[in-house]
Design a protein around this motif. Structure first.
Motif, short mmCIF file in Angstrom:
data_model
loop_
_atom_site.label_atom_id
_atom_site.label_comp_id
_atom_site.label_asym_id
_atom_site.label_seq_id
_atom_site.Cartn_x
_atom_site.Cartn_y
_atom_site.Cartn_z
N ASN A 53 -9.13 21.42 -23.31
CA ASN A 53 -8.68 21.65 -22.72
C ASN A 53 -7.95 20.30 -24.16
OD1 ASN A 53 -9.07 22.08 -20.53
ND2 ASN A 53 -10.02 20.94 -19.61
N ASP A 73 -8.84 16.55 -25.82
CA ASP A 73 -9.33 16.56 -24.44
C ASP A 73 -10.26 15.25 -24.77
OD1 ASP A 73 -10.86 16.60 -22.54
OD2 ASP A 73 -11.31 18.96 -22.66
N HIS A 77 -10.04 15.46 -16.83
CA HIS A 77 -8.23 15.93 -16.75
C HIS A 77 -7.73 14.07 -17.49
CE1 HIS A 77 -10.33 18.74 -14.20
NE2 HIS A 77 -10.78 18.20 -14.13
N LYS A 112 -3.74 23.90 -18.44
CA LYS A 112 -5.03 23.70 -18.80
C LYS A 112 -5.80 22.22 -17.49
CE LYS A 112 -6.66 25.91 -22.15
NZ LYS A 112 -7.47 27.05 -21.95
#
Length: 164
Positions: A53, A73, A77, A112
């Motif tokens: 991401n 990333d 998340h 993303k």
């Protein structure tokens, strides 16, 4: 004449300009004792930032790189904001280069499904602190950073942004 600034995904053709811009700001403007050898990520942007991401963007005006920003990333998340640099003459409200770059990261993060963005910065970058705070980042302690956040030895101030 109005200066047009375009934010583009990094490609290797921009590498030398990216390195030159970042080193100039770090060393000449702020006197930070950091070398290109201290930043191997700058010579491996595709494999370091442009995966999962994460990504790396450049702000370009007349084929010249005038700004950079990266989202690393770090899993779960979450992302780490890195390499936020804007050439002196492109800073501020006239060109809005930093805002264009930051908005690209926020847009990418939403797409993303990145929920939080963290960043570390030096104490010298006072204008950057104001910029981050104005754009929704909240100051946090180093202890509040995720375990996967890569703390650099020059980072003394930390922020978190929650993507809504």
């Amino acid at each position: 004449m109005e200066t047009k600034i375009e934010v583009k995904e990094y490609t290797s053709g921009y590498q030398s300009q990216v390195v030159d811009l970042i080193l100039h700001i770090q060393q000449q403007e702020y006197g930070i004792p950091i070398t290109k050898e201290d930043q191997p990520d700058l010579f491996n942007i595709e494999n370091f930032y442009q995966k999962e991401n994460g990504n790396f963007w450049v702000a370009v005006s007349d084929e010249r790189v005038v700004g950079t920003i990266a989202l690393l990333d770090i899993g779960n998340h979450q992302g780490a904001l890195r390499k936020v640099f804007v050439a002196k003459e492109f800073r501020g409200k006239v060109h809005k280069t930093a805002i264009l770059l930051l908005n690209k990261v926020f847009e990418w993060g939403r797409k993303k499904e990145v929920n939080e963005i963290f960043l570390g910065t030096t104490l010298q970058f006072v204008a950057a602190h104001r910029f981050y705070e104005k754009h929704g980042f909240e100051e946090i302690t180093a202890e509040e950073l995720p375990a996967a956040f890569p703390i650099l030895k020059i980072d003394k101030k930390f922020y978190r942004y929650v993507i809504s």
